[in-house]
Design an enzyme around this catalytic site. Sequence first.
Site, PDB file in Angstrom:
ATOM      1  NE  ARG A 254     -10.978  -6.661  -6.485  1.00 42.12           N
ATOM      2  CZ  ARG A 254      -9.911  -6.288  -5.791  1.00 42.12           C
ATOM      3  NH1 ARG A 254      -8.695  -6.492  -6.300  1.00 42.12           N
ATOM      4  NH2 ARG A 254     -10.045  -5.724  -4.611  1.00 42.12           N
TER       5      ARG A 254
ATOM      6  CB  SER B 119     -13.125   1.036   0.319  1.00 43.37           C
ATOM      7  OG  SER B 119     -12.143   1.099  -0.700  1.00 43.37           O
TER       8      SER B 119
ATOM      9  CB  SER C 158      -0.898   0.015   1.238  1.00 45.98           C
ATOM     10  OG  SER C 158      -1.850  -0.990   1.151  1.00 45.98           O
TER      11      SER C 158
ATOM     12  NE  ARG D 112      -3.237  -9.510   0.595  1.00 45.02           N
ATOM     13  CZ  ARG D 112      -2.045  -8.903   0.664  1.00 45.02           C
ATOM     14  NH1 ARG D 112      -1.020  -9.518   1.205  1.00 45.02           N
ATOM     15  NH2 ARG D 112      -1.884  -7.681   0.186  1.00 45.02           N
TER      16      ARG D 112
ATOM     17  CD  GLN E 292      -8.160  -0.937  -3.346  1.00 44.95           C
ATOM     18  OE1 GLN E 292      -9.186  -1.148  -3.994  1.00 44.95           O
ATOM     19  NE2 GLN E 292      -7.175  -1.824  -3.268  1.00 44.95           N
TER      20      GLN E 292
ATOM     21  CG  ASP F 246      -5.445  -6.751   2.262  1.00 47.26           C
ATOM     22  OD1 ASP F 246      -6.567  -6.914   1.731  1.00 47.26           O
ATOM     23  OD2 ASP F 246      -4.703  -5.783   1.995  1.00 47.26           O
TER      24      ASP F 246
HETATM   25  C1  S3P Z   1      -5.749  -1.296  -0.037  1.00 41.44           C
HETATM   26  C2  S3P Z   1      -6.996  -1.254   0.532  1.00 41.44           C
HETATM   27  C3  S3P Z   1      -7.811  -2.456   0.763  1.00 41.44           C
HETATM   28  C4  S3P Z   1      -6.959  -3.719   0.711  1.00 41.44           C
HETATM   29  C5  S3P Z   1      -6.050  -3.724  -0.481  1.00 41.44           C
HETATM   30  C6  S3P Z   1      -5.086  -2.564  -0.423  1.00 41.44           C
HETATM   31  C7  S3P Z   1      -5.026  -0.026  -0.250  1.00 41.44           C
HETATM   32  O1  S3P Z   1      -8.807  -2.545  -0.252  1.00 41.44           O
HETATM   33  O2  S3P Z   1      -7.772  -4.852   0.698  1.00 41.44           O
HETATM   34  O3  S3P Z   1      -5.299  -4.929  -0.528  1.00 41.44           O
HETATM   35  O4  S3P Z   1      -3.799  -0.062  -0.504  1.00 41.44           O
HETATM   36  O5  S3P Z   1      -5.670   1.028  -0.148  1.00 41.44           O
HETATM   37  P1  S3P Z   1     -10.252  -1.833  -0.114  1.00 41.44           P
HETATM   38  O6  S3P Z   1     -10.053  -0.368  -0.194  1.00 41.44           O
HETATM   39  O7  S3P Z   1     -11.053  -2.357  -1.276  1.00 41.44           O
HETATM   40  O8  S3P Z   1     -10.797  -2.277   1.207  1.00 41.44           O
END
Ligand code: S3P
Length: 414
Positions: free
Chosen positions: A110, A154, A14, A375, A156, A302
């Site tokens: 997705r 989320s 991340s 994973r 992201q 994760d």
């Molecule tokens: C991540 C956010 C998570 C996580 C992903 C990495 C990130 O996803 O599952 O592996 O780096 O912001 P979500 O935002 O869909 O929860």
Amino acid sequence: MSIKGEITPPGDKSISHRSLIIGALAKGTTAIRGLLESRDTMSTLKALIALGTEIKRDGELWLVHGDQFKEPCSIIDAGNSGTTARLLSGITASIDGMSIITGDNSLTNRPMERVIKPLEQMGAKFMARQNKYLPMAIRGAKLRGISYKMPIASAQVKSALLLAGIKGIGTTEVIEPIKSRDHTERMLKFFGATLDIIGTRIAIPGEQTLEAREVIVPGDPSSAIFPAVWATATKDSELLIKDVCVNPTRTGFIDVLKRMGADISIEDIKDIAGEKVGDAIIKGRDLTSTTIEGHEIPLVIDEIPILAVAAAFARGRTIIKDAKELRVKETDRISAMVKGFAALGVKVEEMEDGMVIDGPLELSSGAVETFGDHRIAMAFYILGKIADINIWLDNQECVDISYPGFFNAMESLG
Ligand code: S3P
């Protein structure tokens, strides 16, 4: 089989994505040390190059010459990486011109409407397959700040909106239902941005200029957890994990494992580039079952596949619930774990939003389908090591998405 030794996990995925993206937004040259060089982060790197950013390796450093975004001439392939697709949708939403983002078989299935909807409210235009999947075309605009209450937790989505908002007009406010990982907020501040954070509400004023920095990427806790669970679940093990990110929005799994009886201590905590970094010492113990639910889920999202493996060796019934988001990860991780467990003799029940695991039982060697999910592959490999049984994975290369060299690193411990 017990383990003894020391390991330094690869750079945090991340934080690596964000160091490249925020470096590309900032004025000047950002130097990144310890960048994770995996399939996912290389998807972000190549995408940023397609968007006009100059990125070069100089010995151990990656140099990002920022503030050069332009309309891309080619289609951006985010590969398997949701972080690439979603964070870059926030970036391309404010680039004057059209960008097209696509991905592999997993990523094109997705959900993307979670970023499309708020970014459209800010003024960008999207055309997406079935209005919600990649490929999607984005027409960038001068964006306007909005106040957005996120329906799901989320990081992201939150990050896409903050990265869009920082270049827009006015303030963008994002309210999360539950706190998710906060690397974007921390890194934007480290690069000189102003953000106002109160609990789960983040406000970012627009039209800000970021200044290049030197970023040191800490080790990835989501990778470190694989040898950590191996050590935790095998008596007489003792493992030192060096230089791992201990940001509290990422270490929920340590609380879960401690609740299960694990002996984990974190030492020598330092502040590096806006993140907390430390060493973890783990000793093998007998584990007992627990419940993982509610506000804890985004903090371990994760790690659930490998926590489920820990549960298979814990005495009693472990319940994992409120984790429906697992169904829209790189694969449906609830279904993939349940199928793999069933093939090896773990007593497991599938729920719509999680699973129930009764442990421990005598397990037998067997073949496991990974569904190309890194994973899932690593979780079942570790299960094989703890139970001392043979596991045949249908796809080993997928570990390169987050942890290149995983098998060699693990073999050196066992
Ligand atoms: C991540 C956010 C998570 C996580 C992903 C990495 C990130 O996803 O599952 O592996 O780096 O912001 P979500 O935002 O869909 O929860």
